[in-house]
Motif scaffolding. Structure first.
Motif, short mmCIF file in Angstrom:
data_model
loop_
_atom_site.label_atom_id
_atom_site.label_comp_id
_atom_site.label_asym_id
_atom_site.label_seq_id
_atom_site.Cartn_x
_atom_site.Cartn_y
_atom_site.Cartn_z
N VAL A 233 -25.29 10.63 8.88
CA VAL A 233 -25.26 11.30 7.58
C VAL A 233 -25.47 12.80 7.72
CG1 VAL A 233 -26.26 11.36 5.25
CG2 VAL A 233 -26.30 9.23 6.56
N THR A 234 -24.63 13.57 7.04
CA THR A 234 -24.87 15.02 6.91
C THR A 234 -25.07 15.31 5.43
OG1 THR A 234 -23.38 15.42 8.76
CG2 THR A 234 -23.97 17.33 7.41
N LEU A 235 -26.18 15.94 5.11
CA LEU A 235 -26.46 16.30 3.71
C LEU A 235 -26.24 17.80 3.56
CD1 LEU A 235 -27.58 15.85 0.87
CD2 LEU A 235 -29.86 15.84 1.81
N VAL A 236 -25.33 18.16 2.64
CA VAL A 236 -25.00 19.57 2.43
C VAL A 236 -25.57 20.01 1.09
CG1 VAL A 236 -23.12 21.25 2.27
CG2 VAL A 236 -22.84 19.21 3.71
N GLU A 237 -26.39 21.04 1.09
CA GLU A 237 -26.98 21.54 -0.16
C GLU A 237 -26.75 23.05 -0.22
OE1 GLU A 237 -28.52 20.66 -3.12
OE2 GLU A 237 -28.51 22.84 -3.35
N ARG A 238 -26.12 23.47 -1.29
CA ARG A 238 -25.76 24.88 -1.44
C ARG A 238 -26.99 25.77 -1.65
NH1 ARG A 238 -21.78 26.04 -6.27
NH2 ARG A 238 -23.69 25.40 -7.25
N GLY A 239 -28.00 25.24 -2.34
CA GLY A 239 -29.21 26.01 -2.62
C GLY A 239 -30.05 26.19 -1.36
N PRO A 240 -31.09 27.02 -1.47
CA PRO A 240 -31.89 27.31 -0.27
C PRO A 240 -32.79 26.16 0.16
CG PRO A 240 -32.78 28.44 -2.20
CD PRO A 240 -31.50 27.79 -2.64
N GLN A 241 -33.03 25.19 -0.72
CA GLN A 241 -33.92 24.08 -0.36
C GLN A 241 -33.42 22.79 -1.00
OE1 GLN A 241 -37.68 25.38 -2.45
NE2 GLN A 241 -37.43 23.44 -3.56
N LEU A 242 -33.90 21.66 -0.48
CA LEU A 242 -33.67 20.38 -1.14
C LEU A 242 -34.56 20.35 -2.38
CD1 LEU A 242 -33.92 17.89 1.87
CD2 LEU A 242 -31.84 18.81 0.84
N GLY B 220 -15.81 0.01 7.86
CA GLY B 220 -16.08 0.78 9.09
C GLY B 220 -16.42 2.25 8.88
N ALA B 221 -16.45 2.72 7.64
CA ALA B 221 -16.85 4.12 7.43
C ALA B 221 -18.24 4.31 8.03
CB ALA B 221 -16.85 4.45 5.94
N GLN B 222 -18.41 5.34 8.82
CA GLN B 222 -19.66 5.52 9.55
C GLN B 222 -20.22 6.93 9.34
OE1 GLN B 222 -21.70 3.78 11.16
NE2 GLN B 222 -22.83 5.28 12.38
N ARG B 223 -19.30 7.92 9.33
CA ARG B 223 -19.75 9.31 9.18
C ARG B 223 -19.70 9.66 7.69
NH1 ARG B 223 -15.11 11.53 12.81
NH2 ARG B 223 -14.13 10.08 11.36
N VAL B 224 -20.87 9.95 7.12
CA VAL B 224 -20.93 10.19 5.68
C VAL B 224 -21.42 11.61 5.41
CG1 VAL B 224 -21.84 9.37 3.47
CG2 VAL B 224 -21.58 7.77 5.38
N VAL B 225 -20.74 12.29 4.51
CA VAL B 225 -21.23 13.60 4.05
C VAL B 225 -21.74 13.40 2.62
CG1 VAL B 225 -20.59 15.96 3.40
CG2 VAL B 225 -19.70 14.96 5.52
N VAL B 226 -23.00 13.77 2.38
CA VAL B 226 -23.57 13.70 1.03
C VAL B 226 -23.60 15.14 0.51
CG1 VAL B 226 -25.61 13.12 -0.34
CG2 VAL B 226 -24.95 11.66 1.59
N ALA C 97 -29.85 8.99 -1.45
CA ALA C 97 -28.63 8.42 -0.88
C ALA C 97 -28.58 8.68 0.62
CB ALA C 97 -27.40 9.00 -1.58
N ALA C 98 -28.90 9.92 1.03
CA ALA C 98 -28.87 10.26 2.46
C ALA C 98 -29.87 9.41 3.23
CB ALA C 98 -29.17 11.75 2.64
N ASP C 99 -31.06 9.29 2.66
CA ASP C 99 -32.12 8.49 3.29
C ASP C 99 -31.67 7.04 3.46
OD1 ASP C 99 -35.00 8.00 3.98
OD2 ASP C 99 -34.87 6.76 2.19
N CYS C 100 -31.09 6.48 2.39
CA CYS C 100 -30.70 5.06 2.42
C CYS C 100 -29.53 4.83 3.38
CB CYS C 100 -30.33 4.60 1.01
SG CYS C 100 -31.80 4.37 -0.01
N LEU C 101 -28.58 5.76 3.41
CA LEU C 101 -27.44 5.57 4.31
C LEU C 101 -27.86 5.72 5.77
CD1 LEU C 101 -24.83 7.37 2.09
CD2 LEU C 101 -24.66 5.00 2.89
N ALA C 102 -28.83 6.61 6.02
CA ALA C 102 -29.34 6.74 7.39
C ALA C 102 -30.04 5.44 7.80
CB ALA C 102 -30.30 7.93 7.49
N ARG C 103 -30.75 4.83 6.87
CA ARG C 103 -31.40 3.55 7.16
C ARG C 103 -30.38 2.47 7.49
NH1 ARG C 103 -36.99 3.41 5.10
NH2 ARG C 103 -37.34 5.52 4.42
N ARG C 104 -29.21 2.59 6.90
CA ARG C 104 -28.16 1.61 7.16
C ARG C 104 -27.51 1.84 8.52
NH1 ARG C 104 -24.25 -0.81 2.99
NH2 ARG C 104 -22.55 -1.60 4.25
#
Ligand SMILES: Cc1cc2nc3c(=O)[nH]c(=O)nc-3n(C[C@H](O)[C@H](O)[C@H](O)COP(=O)(O)OP(=O)(O)OC[C@H]3O[C@@H](n4cnc5c(N)ncnc54)[C@H](O)[C@@H]3O)c2cc1C
Length: 551
Positions: free
Chosen positions: A175-184, A148-154, A164-171
């Motif tokens: 999904v929240t994707l956190v990136e420390r740098g200025p861009q993906l 039942g895990a539904q809310r995922v932080v990548v 991973a974020a793309d695939c989990l959103a498809r599921r």
């Protein structure tokens, strides 16, 4: 004569590939593969696609088990054996299960994942936090999702975080994707990375860029929320994809030399500075085809090549490694973004770039998708000094279809040292469902060759032009009626009548639908003495099409 003893350290992807090639090279050798985990030889790249439901069964990702290697390749696979050190002078490997002597050693211990310190380490990490590196991780994540895990932080927005974020959103996960740098995707230009970010957001992924996870809230064995800047994000599952570090401590302890980034620099035989020791896997760096400098890519496609060469040479063969290009492709929502070669401007090659828009196949064919290609090429002519003799250095391609084929053609062209003129002439397969008579790859060769005569304005530069840039629209009346655009209208046939104005102008950009008439106009204006005459590469048609790739 005693059999040659080849020992392979590491059994994920590169180790088994090297062992198999060693066997193909030397039928008599004794080959031992040591791996500390239970599984060997699995498709790491496929792990996210099981989560999205695009791979039917976990077993499909690991079809070659230890028994297969033993039976077909006669490799003595020893799993759950941890390598502790090796002695390059005595040619012995020391493991949790005893000492293993060797004649040649293949080091394939890969790279370890970076876990941000805020998560703690070891058992302190939490029961709902995982890496995504091997079948055991996948099983764990899958079990949590099924419960039942539904809310995922990548955590981390490099290639695998994005996948991973793309695939989990498809599921269907939130999904929240956190990136420390200025861009993906730091390997990409800011423009392409921005397109990927918008495509991921459109697919439902929440993005937090330029901020890291600063704090975690625990409940029992779980992390129930993370703090990102001022925001608290409640979560059921956390995936850590925050990068990798070469696992080379054991190599260094044996006297092996490391690069500053911790990787092992191998030569074109995958040999190291240690006698009898070859290296492969995502812990090695080797020569870049364009910059000629060592580069560490941590990519499976590259690891596969070093594994083949290391395996063959360790078994007495004579294989040579081609330089790398860092070619990569990643899916982000509906978009595909890909890169190859060197995408730096200036430098030794006086690199320049052009950007153009086109289509994945004939635009009249239903299903045709817009494509955007940025080509980096040398500003220096080749030995002949002819226009078009400049070399291709790198490329980025973005689109919703046909990106893979274009980037692979360009990678091949760079390695084959094709010139711009040759790229323009390359005989590529054509049929309306697949391409165009002049594919965007050919068109890039043409536009870059012509750039000497008239500056091709990239869509990016055109969108950001200053007020002092004069824009002339050289389209026909019917074209203007079909698609309005605010610019001074200029009849191509009457260009000469504007000679005085063109000479006085500082910067002029001509626009038309495709970039062809405007190129002719810019060239003519240059001849008339216009100081800087340019044209919109790809034309207004491209501007409209590519707009949809940016939003
Ligand atoms: C989610 C994901 C998706 C990816 N997708 C792609 C992709 O689409 N395209 C691409 O090109 N690349 C991709 N990659 C990169 C590449 O596929 C992987 O990084 C792959 O794991 C590389 O395998 P390797 O064998 O080189 O190294 P590793 O996976 O690091 O394997 C090293 C092995 O050594 C073992 N080991 C380590 N230390 C010891 C020890 N002391 N004793 C015994 N054994 C030890 C480890 O257990 C491991 O099995 C992806 C990576 C990830 C994580």
């Amino acid at each position: 004569m005693a059999k040659q003893k080849i020992v392979v350290l590491g059994g994920a992807l590169s180790g088994p590939t090297a062992a198999a090639r060693a066997r193909e090279t030397n039928a008599d050798a004794s080959i031992i593969l040591l791996e500390r985990a239970e599984a060997i030889s699995y498709a790491v790249g496929g792990l996210p696609y099981y989560l999205s439901g695009e791979v039917d069964a976990r077993a499909d990702l690991a079809p070659y088990r230890a028994a297969f290697f033993s039976r077909y390749y006669e490799v003595d696979v020893r799993t759950k054996v941890s390598v502790e050190r090796f002695d390059a002078a005595k040619r012995k490997v020391y493991t949790s299960a005893g000492v293993v002597p060797y004649d040649t050693l293949i080091y394939a211990l890969g790279a370890g994942s970076i876990v941000p310190p805020v998560f703690g380490d070891g058992d302190a990490i939490a029961s709902n936090v995982s890496l995504l590196r091997n079948p055991a991780h996948l099983q764990r994540i899958d079990a949590l999702l099924r419960k039942g895990a539904q809310r995922v932080v990548v955590v981390g927005g490099g290639y695998y975080g994005v996948e991973a974020a793309d695939c989990l959103a498809r599921r269907g996960c939130a999904v929240t994707l956190v990136e420390r740098g200025p861009q993906l995707l730091p390997e990409f230009s800011a423009a392409a990375a921005g397109q990927a970010a918008r495509a991921l957001a459109a697919a439902g992924v929440e993005l937090r860029l330029g901020v890291g996870v600063e704090e975690v809230s625990r409940k029992g064995k779980k992390i129930v929320a993370v703090r990102v800047g001022d925001e608290r994000i409640d979560t059921d599952l956390i995936l850590i994809t925050a990068g990798v570090r070469p696992r080379t401590q054991i190599f260094a302890a044996a006297g092996g030399e490391l690069m500053r980034d911790g990787s092992i620099h191998v030569d074109d035989r995958c040999a190291t500075n240690l006698d009898g020791v070859y290296a492969t896997s995502i812990c090695v760096s080797h020569t870049h085809a364009v910059t000629r400098k060592p580069v560490w890519t941590a990519q499976a496609s590259d690891a596969d090549k070093t594994a083949q060469v290391a395996g063959e040479n360790a078994a007495g063969g004579n294989a040579t490694l081609l330089p790398t290009l860092g070619t990569a492709i990643v899916r982000a929502g509906a978009l595909q973004v890909a890169r190859t070669g060197s995408t730096e401007l200036g430098g030794r090659h006086e690199a320049a770039k052009i950007q153009l828009a086109g289509h994945s196949c004939d635009p009249f064919f239903r299903g045709s998708e817009p494509l955007e290609l940025t080509l980096y090429y040398s500003g220096k002519s080749g030995k002949s000094g002819k226009s078009g003799s400049e070399r291709i250095l790198g490329a980025e391609v973005v689109g919703r279809g046909g990106v893979d084929k274009r980037i692979d053609v360009l990678a091949t062209a760079i390695l084959a040292k094709l010139t711009l003129a040759q790229l323009a002439q390359l005989d590529l397969a054509y049929s309306p469902p697949y391409s165009m008579t002049r594919d965007i790859v050919n068109a890039a060769g043409v536009v870059a060759t012509q750039a000497k005569h008239a500056r091709p304005w990239t869509l990016e530069a055109f969108s950001q032009r200053g007020d002092d840039v004069l824009v002339y629209d050289v389209r026909t009346a019917s074209q203007r009626k079909a698609h309005g655009f605010a610019a001074t209208v200029m009849d191509l046939a009457k260009l000469r009548e504007h000679r005085r104005a063109l000479r006085a102008a500082k910067q002029v950009v001509f626009v038309c639908e495709t970039g062809r008439e405007s190129y002719l106009a810019a060239r003519a204006a240059s001849h008339m003495g216009c100081a800087e005459a340019g044209y919109l590469s790809g034309g207004l048609n491209a501007l409209r099409e590519v707009d949809s790739l940016h939003t």
